[in-house]
Scaffold this active site. Structure first.
Site, PDB file in Angstrom:
ATOM      1  N   SER A 119       0.631  -0.988   0.089  1.00 52.00           N
ATOM      2  CA  SER A 119      -0.234  -0.183   0.576  1.00 52.00           C
ATOM      3  C   SER A 119       1.154   1.332   0.106  1.00 52.00           C
ATOM      4  O   SER A 119       0.734   2.236  -0.391  1.00 52.00           O
ATOM      5  CB  SER A 119      -0.964   0.301   0.921  1.00 52.00           C
ATOM      6  N   HIS A 140      -1.741  -3.511  -7.138  1.00 49.80           N
ATOM      7  CA  HIS A 140      -3.038  -3.307  -5.522  1.00 49.80           C
ATOM      8  C   HIS A 140      -4.160  -2.928  -5.734  1.00 49.80           C
ATOM      9  O   HIS A 140      -4.749  -2.416  -5.984  1.00 49.80           O
ATOM     10  CB  HIS A 140      -2.082  -1.673  -4.925  1.00 49.80           C
ATOM     11  N   GLU A 152      -4.673  -0.670  -8.545  1.00 53.17           N
ATOM     12  CA  GLU A 152      -4.038   0.369  -8.914  1.00 53.17           C
ATOM     13  C   GLU A 152      -2.483  -0.711  -9.153  1.00 53.17           C
ATOM     14  O   GLU A 152      -2.184  -1.432  -8.490  1.00 53.17           O
ATOM     15  CB  GLU A 152      -4.058   1.094  -7.538  1.00 53.17           C
ATOM     16  N   ASN A 190      -4.998   6.375  -1.243  1.00 53.14           N
ATOM     17  CA  ASN A 190      -4.442   6.577  -0.158  1.00 53.14           C
ATOM     18  C   ASN A 190      -3.636   7.825   0.275  1.00 53.14           C
ATOM     19  O   ASN A 190      -3.668   8.927   1.375  1.00 53.14           O
ATOM     20  CB  ASN A 190      -3.351   5.885   0.181  1.00 53.14           C
TER      21      ASN A 190
HETATM   22  N1  LIG Z   1      -5.516  -5.344   4.758  1.00 49.35           N
HETATM   23  C1  LIG Z   1      -5.359  -3.896   3.868  1.00 49.35           C
HETATM   24  O1  LIG Z   1      -7.085  -3.283   3.958  1.00 49.35           O
HETATM   25  C2  LIG Z   1      -4.471  -3.935   2.680  1.00 49.35           C
HETATM   26  C3  LIG Z   1      -5.624  -3.525   1.616  1.00 49.35           C
HETATM   27  C4  LIG Z   1      -4.723  -2.850   0.745  1.00 49.35           C
HETATM   28  C5  LIG Z   1      -3.105  -3.853   1.087  1.00 49.35           C
HETATM   29  N2  LIG Z   1      -2.594  -4.023   1.421  1.00 49.35           N
HETATM   30  C6  LIG Z   1      -1.063  -4.338   1.634  1.00 49.35           C
HETATM   31  O2  LIG Z   1      -1.187  -6.105   1.705  1.00 49.35           O
HETATM   32  C7  LIG Z   1      -0.241  -6.730   2.187  1.00 49.35           C
HETATM   33  C8  LIG Z   1      -1.030  -7.862   3.128  1.00 49.35           C
HETATM   34  O3  LIG Z   1      -1.330  -7.056   3.926  1.00 49.35           O
HETATM   35  P1  LIG Z   1      -3.126  -7.734   5.095  1.00 49.35           P
HETATM   36  O4  LIG Z   1      -3.088  -7.354   5.501  1.00 49.35           O
HETATM   37  O5  LIG Z   1      -3.149  -8.531   4.251  1.00 49.35           O
HETATM   38  O6  LIG Z   1      -1.192  -8.636   6.090  1.00 49.35           O
HETATM   39  P2  LIG Z   1      -1.976 -10.150   7.162  1.00 49.35           P
HETATM   40  O7  LIG Z   1      -1.350  -9.633   7.881  1.00 49.35           O
HETATM   41  O8  LIG Z   1      -3.390 -10.201   7.183  1.00 49.35           O
HETATM   42  O9  LIG Z   1      -1.335 -11.020   5.480  1.00 49.35           O
HETATM   43  C9  LIG Z   1       0.183 -11.372   5.779  1.00 49.35           C
HETATM   44  C10 LIG Z   1       0.533 -13.210   5.736  1.00 49.35           C
HETATM   45  O10 LIG Z   1       1.254 -13.123   5.222  1.00 49.35           O
HETATM   46  C11 LIG Z   1       2.517 -13.858   5.322  1.00 49.35           C
HETATM   47  N3  LIG Z   1       3.402 -14.066   5.550  1.00 49.35           N
HETATM   48  C12 LIG Z   1       4.429 -13.632   6.310  1.00 49.35           C
HETATM   49  N4  LIG Z   1       6.006 -14.495   5.632  1.00 49.35           N
HETATM   50  C13 LIG Z   1       5.109 -15.098   4.581  1.00 49.35           C
HETATM   51  C14 LIG Z   1       6.401 -15.672   3.823  1.00 49.35           C
HETATM   52  N5  LIG Z   1       7.950 -14.860   3.654  1.00 49.35           N
HETATM   53  N6  LIG Z   1       5.522 -16.368   3.052  1.00 49.35           N
HETATM   54  C15 LIG Z   1       4.560 -16.893   2.711  1.00 49.35           C
HETATM   55  N7  LIG Z   1       3.931 -15.777   3.554  1.00 49.35           N
HETATM   56  C16 LIG Z   1       4.446 -15.643   4.760  1.00 49.35           C
HETATM   57  C17 LIG Z   1       1.147 -14.243   7.190  1.00 49.35           C
HETATM   58  O11 LIG Z   1       1.591 -15.345   7.838  1.00 49.35           O
HETATM   59  C18 LIG Z   1       0.110 -13.472   6.724  1.00 49.35           C
HETATM   60  O12 LIG Z   1      -0.510 -14.387   6.656  1.00 49.35           O
HETATM   61  C19 LIG Z   1       0.910  -5.615   2.889  1.00 49.35           C
HETATM   62  O13 LIG Z   1       1.774  -5.269   1.939  1.00 49.35           O
HETATM   63  C20 LIG Z   1      -0.735  -4.381   2.950  1.00 49.35           C
HETATM   64  O14 LIG Z   1       0.379  -3.156   2.497  1.00 49.35           O
HETATM   65  C21 LIG Z   1      -3.000  -4.202   3.176  1.00 49.35           C
END
Ligand SMILES: NC(=O)c1ccc[n+]([C@@H]2O[C@H](COP(=O)([O-])OP(=O)(O)OC[C@H]3O[C@@H](n4cnc5c(N)ncnc54)[C@H](O)[C@@H]3O)[C@@H](O)[C@H]2O)c1
Length: 482
Positions: A119, A140, A152, A190
């Site tokens: 993000s 994104h 995006e 954002n």
């Molecule tokens: N949550 C939101 O609203 C949102 C929206 C858009 C983008 N994002 C982006 O998406 C990404 C993930 O966010 P999220 O909210 O899903 O996080 P999250 O913590 O829910 O999920 C992350 C996952 O990655 C896994 N993980 C960690 N290291 C790993 C590895 N080496 N190999 C495989 N899996 C691994 C973890 O076990 C976890 O399940 C971030 O970059 C975040 O900025 C989040």
């Protein structure tokens, strides 16, 4: 570019949703998690999300089985070797992502496009960690990925020709609308949304208006799906704080400095929905206050007929000896108040849409007059939004800088008007994009409102964007499109 096998790394909130989106569109998905426990959680996300769609009658059992059947789950990243595209949705920590991309670069075939769902982190820094920076992009998605229609697609200065358009085309195949942008902190959504949310937190911190009143003003007055504090709780105050920090580091715009109130709440562990409490979550039963008794009022100044008419329709008549003088205005109320024999009776009124009345109390307004104004608005069927006597009151002070930011974004060549409008509509569920909003409010009104905000705060980024100013000067009421 043909994308048939797609890897998704990290099956948390976003990754599980992204895997579902690809599988629903008929692609084969390899979902990778860090360990067996996380993999089971990821499987659970996928099964529950598609299960809910079945319960709601939006998906048949057979189709659910088909979708889940297209997803292979593994803890071995080596299984990604034949993927055409790998999208990473691991935690938002740059050094994690960099080391993951170094590894993916080693594992995947040279043609594989590597994408990050980050993000706020720099896609360029992630691309530069690989031996194929030309084939690394941002993709994104928005939360929840199966529902939100926007993607995006982020290209960098080193992205190879055709990669961004190939990924944008793929997004179309997934039923999403793609907006192609460059690598700037916050991208479109954002970058425009978070400063507005941060500003709302600053206003509460400064005692400009209350949390519930600001939320009501933006929801009922502007027609946004929810107010800024409800949305901050949903996003997570920690995430909002982090993203603001990243924006500030890039822009050094002091409006992007995370609001001190956010820092305090985050440190206290009040992160919003995810921790059970943030801006909301500790409501004592709201006290039902009786009406202030007999309320006498007068309505003064240009534009007072509408308000007087509403109050008359509710059975109230202006009085010769008013307890409160209501002054419709979008200028500083104090300038009018000092002309009254008793300035403590004056409250400024600014109607927003047909449901909200901002009520600006000056330094001289008495509590009794402020209370009477609130009661009168309620009987007139309006939601009162008490606030201080500051330029723009609540709504314009929050909305106009956001609209100005959108104009500056377009002027800088970062994204087109249509893309910015689509991004804010689809990414935030706004009823209209910033340019559509500017045109319906009137360009001159927004330009003049920004000038007033600038004059009061001397904040450089409140100065009207040159393009906005020039369109108004030229007598135009719409932005050039196409
Ligand atoms: N949550 C939101 O609203 C949102 C929206 C858009 C983008 N994002 C982006 O998406 C990404 C993930 O966010 P999220 O909210 O899903 O996080 P999250 O913590 O829910 O999920 C992350 C996952 O990655 C896994 N993980 C960690 N290291 C790993 C590895 N080496 N190999 C495989 N899996 C691994 C973890 O076990 C976890 O399940 C971030 O970059 C975040 O900025 C989040």
């Amino acid at each position: 570019m043909a994308f048939e096998r797609v890897g998704v790394v990290g099956l948390g909130t976003m990754g599980a949703g992204i895997a579902e989106v690809f599988a629903r569109a008929g692609l084969r998905v390899i979902g990778v998690e860090a360990d067996a426990e996380a993999l089971a959680r990821g499987r659970g996300h996928l099964e529950r999300s598609t299960g809910r769609a079945v319960d709601r009658g939006r998906l048949t059992r057979e189709r659910q089985a088909e979708i889940l059947g297209r997803v292979t789950l593994t803890t071995s990243r080596e299984d990604l070797r034949d993927a055409d595209l790998v999208i990473e949705a691991s935690p938002e920590i740059l050094r994690y992502k960099v080391s993951l991309f170094e590894e993916l670069d080693r594992i995947c075939k040279p043609e594989t496009v590597l994408a990050t769902n980050t993000s706020s982190l720099p896609v360029t820094a992630i691309a530069a960690a690989t031996g194929r920076p030309g084939r690394v992009v941002g993709m994104h998605f928005f939360n929840p990925a199966p529902v939100m229609k926007l993607v995006e697609v982020v290209g960098t200065v080193v992205t190879a020709p055709g990669v961004v358009s190939g990924i944008a085309e793929l997004a179309g195949r997934l039923g999403k609308t793609a907006v192609a942008v460059g690598d700037r902190a916050g991208f479109v959504v954002n970058r425009l949304l978070l400063p507005y949310l941060n500003h709302a937190a600053v206003l509460v911190d400064q005692g400009m208006a209350g949390r519930d009143d600001i939320d009501a003003a933006m929801k009922l007055g502007v027609g946004l799906p929810m107010g800024p504090f409800t949305l901050l709780d949903l996003i997570g105050l920690d995430t909002a704080y982090e993203v603001m920090g990243v924006l500030f580091d890039e822009t050094r715009d002091r409006r992007h400095a995370p609001a001190p109130l956010l820092r305090e709440l985050v440190t206290a562990g009040l992160l919003g929905r995810k921790s059970g409490r943030g801006f909301y979550g500790d409501e004592a039963q709201e006290e039902q206050r009786p009406m202030s008794g007999a309320v006498t009022f007068d309505v003064a100044g240009p534009g007072s007929e509408e308000l007087a008419g509403r109050l008359r329709a509710a059975g109230f008549k202006p009085s010769d000896d008013p307890g409160v003088v209501l002054r419709p205005t979008d200028r500083p109320v104090i300038e009018h108040a000092v002309r009254l024999q008793d300035p403590s009776r004056m409250v400024g009124v600014h109607l927003v849409g047909d449901r909200v009345a901002e009520l600006a109390a000056t330094a001289l307004t008495s509590d009794a007059a402020a209370r009477a104004a609130r009661d009168l608005m309620k009987v007139a069927g309006l939601t009162p939004v008490p606030c201080k006597d500051r330029a723009g009151f609540v709504v314009d002070a929050l909305l106009f800088p956001y609209l100005n930011d959108a104009v500056r974004m377009y002027e800088s060549g970062y994204a087109s008007i249509d893309d910015i409008d689509a991004a804010m509509r689809l990414g935030c569920g706004y009823p209209s994009g910033p340019f559509e909003m500017l045109e319906s409010l009137g360009l001159a009104r927004v330009r003049d409102g920004l000038r007033a905000l600038y004059a009061e705060h001397r904040e450089p980024s409140y100065a009207p964007a040159p393009l906005l100013d020039q369109l108004v000067t030229a007598g135009l009421s719409a932005f050039p499109r196409g």
